[in-house]
Structure formats: structure tokens, C-alpha cells
Write a protein that holds these residues in place. Sequence first.
Motif, PDB file in Angstrom:
ATOM      1  N   SER A 164       0.654  -0.990  -0.286  1.00 20.26           N
ATOM      2  CA  SER A 164      -0.142  -0.484  -0.254  1.00 20.26           C
ATOM      3  C   SER A 164       1.105   0.967   0.011  1.00 20.26           C
ATOM      4  O   SER A 164       2.212   1.510   0.459  1.00 20.26           O
ATOM      5  CB  SER A 164      -1.133  -0.137   1.366  1.00 20.26           C
ATOM      6  N   GLY A 165      -0.057   2.338  -0.353  1.00 22.49           N
ATOM      7  CA  GLY A 165       1.195   3.192  -0.343  1.00 22.49           C
ATOM      8  C   GLY A 165       1.952   3.818   1.249  1.00 22.49           C
ATOM      9  O   GLY A 165       3.187   4.020   1.489  1.00 22.49           O
ATOM     10  N   SER A 166       1.703   3.544   2.244  1.00 21.78           N
ATOM     11  CA  SER A 166       1.966   3.452   3.403  1.00 21.78           C
ATOM     12  C   SER A 166       2.749   1.907   3.617  1.00 21.78           C
ATOM     13  O   SER A 166       4.395   2.307   4.853  1.00 21.78           O
ATOM     14  CB  SER A 166       1.148   4.155   4.966  1.00 21.78           C
ATOM     15  N   GLY A 167       2.901   1.162   3.028  1.00 19.59           N
ATOM     16  CA  GLY A 167       2.993  -0.206   3.276  1.00 19.59           C
ATOM     17  C   GLY A 167       3.302  -0.980   4.867  1.00 19.59           C
ATOM     18  O   GLY A 167       3.478  -1.760   5.360  1.00 19.59           O
ATOM     19  N   LEU A 168       1.812  -0.115   5.325  1.00 10.62           N
ATOM     20  CA  LEU A 168       1.325  -1.153   6.596  1.00 10.62           C
ATOM     21  C   LEU A 168       0.027  -1.237   6.403  1.00 10.62           C
ATOM     22  O   LEU A 168      -1.114  -1.760   7.267  1.00 10.62           O
ATOM     23  CB  LEU A 168       1.225   0.664   8.025  1.00 10.62           C
ATOM     24  N   ASP A 169      -0.974  -1.176   5.611  1.00 11.30           N
ATOM     25  CA  ASP A 169      -1.697  -1.397   5.619  1.00 11.30           C
ATOM     26  C   ASP A 169      -2.306  -2.548   5.873  1.00 11.30           C
ATOM     27  O   ASP A 169      -1.974  -3.621   5.705  1.00 11.30           O
ATOM     28  CB  ASP A 169      -2.368  -1.310   3.427  1.00 11.30           C
ATOM     29  N   PRO A 170      -3.208  -3.304   7.046  1.00 12.61           N
ATOM     30  CA  PRO A 170      -3.819  -3.921   7.311  1.00 12.61           C
ATOM     31  C   PRO A 170      -4.919  -4.423   6.443  1.00 12.61           C
ATOM     32  O   PRO A 170      -5.511  -5.731   6.931  1.00 12.61           O
ATOM     33  CB  PRO A 170      -4.660  -3.810   8.431  1.00 12.61           C
ATOM     34  N   HIS A 171      -5.411  -4.327   5.480  1.00 14.63           N
ATOM     35  CA  HIS A 171      -6.452  -5.424   4.531  1.00 14.63           C
ATOM     36  C   HIS A 171      -5.994  -5.213   3.566  1.00 14.63           C
ATOM     37  O   HIS A 171      -5.357  -5.003   3.193  1.00 14.63           O
ATOM     38  CB  HIS A 171      -6.853  -4.129   4.367  1.00 14.63           C
ATOM     39  N   ILE A 172      -6.695  -6.166   3.050  1.00 16.42           N
ATOM     40  CA  ILE A 172      -6.566  -7.327   1.611  1.00 16.42           C
ATOM     41  C   ILE A 172      -8.217  -6.327   1.162  1.00 16.42           C
ATOM     42  O   ILE A 172      -9.124  -7.138   1.913  1.00 16.42           O
ATOM     43  CB  ILE A 172      -5.922  -8.559   1.258  1.00 16.42           C
ATOM     44  N   THR A 173      -7.770  -7.056  -0.627  1.00 20.00           N
ATOM     45  CA  THR A 173      -8.902  -6.873  -0.956  1.00 20.00           C
ATOM     46  C   THR A 173     -10.270  -7.786  -1.248  1.00 20.00           C
ATOM     47  O   THR A 173      -9.642  -9.316  -0.350  1.00 20.00           O
ATOM     48  CB  THR A 173      -8.576  -6.933  -2.501  1.00 20.00           C
ATOM     49  N   VAL A 174     -11.193  -8.390  -0.625  1.00 18.44           N
ATOM     50  CA  VAL A 174     -12.075  -9.688  -1.249  1.00 18.44           C
ATOM     51  C   VAL A 174     -11.762 -10.993  -1.820  1.00 18.44           C
ATOM     52  O   VAL A 174     -11.320 -12.180  -1.696  1.00 18.44           O
ATOM     53  CB  VAL A 174     -13.508  -8.839  -1.148  1.00 18.44           C
ATOM     54  N   ALA A 175     -11.202  -9.929  -3.394  1.00 16.58           N
ATOM     55  CA  ALA A 175     -10.543 -10.846  -3.796  1.00 16.58           C
ATOM     56  C   ALA A 175      -9.484 -11.675  -3.414  1.00 16.58           C
ATOM     57  O   ALA A 175      -9.467 -12.564  -3.570  1.00 16.58           O
ATOM     58  CB  ALA A 175     -10.519 -10.092  -5.153  1.00 16.58           C
ATOM     59  N   GLY A 176      -8.301 -11.008  -2.830  1.00 20.43           N
ATOM     60  CA  GLY A 176      -7.298 -11.165  -2.462  1.00 20.43           C
ATOM     61  C   GLY A 176      -7.840 -12.035  -0.967  1.00 20.43           C
ATOM     62  O   GLY A 176      -7.000 -13.506  -0.908  1.00 20.43           O
ATOM     63  N   ALA A 177      -8.555 -12.599  -0.090  1.00 16.59           N
ATOM     64  CA  ALA A 177      -8.954 -13.069   0.339  1.00 16.59           C
ATOM     65  C   ALA A 177      -9.259 -14.605   0.139  1.00 16.59           C
ATOM     66  O   ALA A 177      -8.992 -15.768   0.361  1.00 16.59           O
ATOM     67  CB  ALA A 177     -10.041 -12.266   1.142  1.00 16.59           C
ATOM     68  N   ILE A 178     -10.455 -13.887  -0.738  1.00 17.72           N
ATOM     69  CA  ILE A 178     -10.878 -15.196  -1.793  1.00 17.72           C
ATOM     70  C   ILE A 178      -9.534 -16.001  -2.171  1.00 17.72           C
ATOM     71  O   ILE A 178      -9.648 -17.596  -2.091  1.00 17.72           O
ATOM     72  CB  ILE A 178     -11.925 -14.948  -2.604  1.00 17.72           C
ATOM     73  N   ALA A 179      -9.062 -15.565  -2.895  1.00 21.20           N
ATOM     74  CA  ALA A 179      -7.986 -16.218  -3.891  1.00 21.20           C
ATOM     75  C   ALA A 179      -6.631 -17.366  -2.746  1.00 21.20           C
ATOM     76  O   ALA A 179      -6.531 -17.823  -3.338  1.00 21.20           O
ATOM     77  CB  ALA A 179      -6.719 -15.117  -4.642  1.00 21.20           C
ATOM     78  N   GLN A 180      -6.812 -17.316  -1.449  1.00 17.41           N
ATOM     79  CA  GLN A 180      -5.904 -17.727  -0.427  1.00 17.41           C
ATOM     80  C   GLN A 180      -6.784 -18.785   0.094  1.00 17.41           C
ATOM     81  O   GLN A 180      -6.619 -19.793   0.809  1.00 17.41           O
ATOM     82  CB  GLN A 180      -5.402 -16.782  -0.182  1.00 17.41           C
ATOM     83  N   LEU A 181      -8.299 -18.507  -0.025  1.00 15.22           N
ATOM     84  CA  LEU A 181      -8.477 -19.757   0.398  1.00 15.22           C
ATOM     85  C   LEU A 181      -8.751 -20.671   0.161  1.00 15.22           C
ATOM     86  O   LEU A 181      -8.855 -21.299   1.781  1.00 15.22           O
ATOM     87  CB  LEU A 181     -10.185 -19.269  -0.338  1.00 15.22           C
ATOM     88  N   PRO A 182      -8.643 -21.289  -0.888  1.00 15.65           N
ATOM     89  CA  PRO A 182      -8.198 -22.673  -1.271  1.00 15.65           C
ATOM     90  C   PRO A 182      -6.840 -23.439  -0.439  1.00 15.65           C
ATOM     91  O   PRO A 182      -6.573 -24.170   0.024  1.00 15.65           O
ATOM     92  CB  PRO A 182      -8.327 -23.045  -3.027  1.00 15.65           C
ATOM     93  N   ARG A 183      -5.883 -22.370  -0.424  1.00 18.71           N
ATOM     94  CA  ARG A 183      -4.948 -22.523   0.131  1.00 18.71           C
ATOM     95  C   ARG A 183      -4.667 -23.106   1.945  1.00 18.71           C
ATOM     96  O   ARG A 183      -4.787 -23.980   2.562  1.00 18.71           O
ATOM     97  CB  ARG A 183      -3.668 -21.734   0.018  1.00 18.71           C
ATOM     98  N   VAL A 184      -5.362 -21.580   2.687  1.00 18.06           N
ATOM     99  CA  VAL A 184      -6.124 -21.924   4.054  1.00 18.06           C
ATOM    100  C   VAL A 184      -7.071 -23.289   4.109  1.00 18.06           C
ATOM    101  O   VAL A 184      -6.173 -23.920   5.044  1.00 18.06           O
ATOM    102  CB  VAL A 184      -6.621 -20.138   4.085  1.00 18.06           C
ATOM    103  N   ALA A 185      -7.250 -23.545   3.437  1.00 19.73           N
ATOM    104  CA  ALA A 185      -8.767 -24.460   3.893  1.00 19.73           C
ATOM    105  C   ALA A 185      -7.514 -25.433   3.639  1.00 19.73           C
ATOM    106  O   ALA A 185      -7.777 -26.758   4.482  1.00 19.73           O
ATOM    107  CB  ALA A 185      -9.870 -24.517   2.980  1.00 19.73           C
ATOM    108  N   LYS A 186      -6.890 -25.893   2.659  1.00 16.13           N
ATOM    109  CA  LYS A 186      -5.803 -27.136   2.761  1.00 16.13           C
ATOM    110  C   LYS A 186      -5.391 -26.987   4.099  1.00 16.13           C
ATOM    111  O   LYS A 186      -5.085 -28.763   4.541  1.00 16.13           O
ATOM    112  CB  LYS A 186      -5.327 -27.187   0.941  1.00 16.13           C
TER     113      LYS A 186
END
Length: 191
Positions: A125-147
Motif C-alpha cells: 500500500s502507499g504507506s506499506g502498513l495497510d492491514p487490509h486486503i481486498t475480498v478477491a485477495g482473501a478468496i484467492a487464498q481460500l483454497p490454500r488456507v482450507a487445505k
Amino acid sequence: MRNLLVAIRHTLTLWLITALIYPALMLLIGQLALPYQANGSLITDSAGKIIGSALIGQNFTSNTYFWSRPSTINYSQDETASPTGVSGASNLAPSNPDLTKRITQEIQRLKSVGVTPTADLVYTSGSGLDPHITVAGAIAQLPRVAKATNIPESQIKPLIATHTQGKFLGIFGEPSVNVLQLNLALEALKR
């Protein structure tokens, strides 16, 4: 001499107002009206230990957690410095080879674990500190986390929806997910 005394009196009066009264008033209003925000939006565990802030990202590396945006400062590795970490940002130009190398490595890392890279998972992010990701970013990681957690995607996906925050003031930005809060909910689900 009279002008000098008037100048000193005005200086002392302004100092009293701007250095003592105004900061004390802001502190009091902040503590009374918005204590959670005024104290850094700190998140604690069940024992009351501070584990982070809802406003500053943290580095999650385990496959059993959702990963945050990359940070130019790699967040804080020294937990004794501050319970929420040391912060900072980078000012590398888009033409800087170090930036290109970091982005290429991040894309390769995501692809190697089966995550489709999204912009927020690749770029800081612009600050390098953003604690958020997009919903698409979370869904893209869903299979990895579930496994990695052996929890079905159908049980984890509602956590993403629950921890999705809408646009700022309803019109600015995009809906986002606070990674620390999502991972805490995931931890609770594991139990």
C-alpha cells in the motif's frame, strides 16, 4: 520595554493554549468519545495481551493463515520495540530494479502455493502498513488456507464475508478484509 512585555505575554499565552490546554483537551475528548481509536485500536487476546492493532498490518507467513499485503519494511521483527511493531514505508520508484525484483519474487511465491496473484497481494500500500486486503485477495487464498487447516472452504468463506468492511463513508475505496481480525476468527474456528 512595553512592547517587549506585550510580546512575552502573548508568547506565553499562545504557548499555554497550544502546548498545554489544546493537547489536554484533545486527549480528554478522545478518551471520552472514542477510547478504542484514541488508544491505537489495539486488539487483545483472551488473556488481555496486546496482539496487534486493527490499523497496522502484520506479517503472516504460515499457510494456515491468510496473508497480508506485502510490506516494504517487513513489519516489525522486534516485538520488544513495540507491541504493534515498528512502522515505515519505502519510496522506491517504479523504475527501481529492487522494486521489480521484489514484485517478481512475490508473484512467484504466490503462484508456487497455488494462489492467483491479485494486485493487493503483490503490491504494497502507499504507506506499506495497510492491514487490509481486498475480498478477491482473501478468496484467492481460500483454497490454500482450507487445505492447510483441514477446514472446508464452505466453513471459512463466511468468515471472509463477516470480516468484510464496506467502502469508506460508503463511497471511497473498495470493500476490504482486515487480515488480523480474519485470522483471529479462523483461529477460533480451529478450536
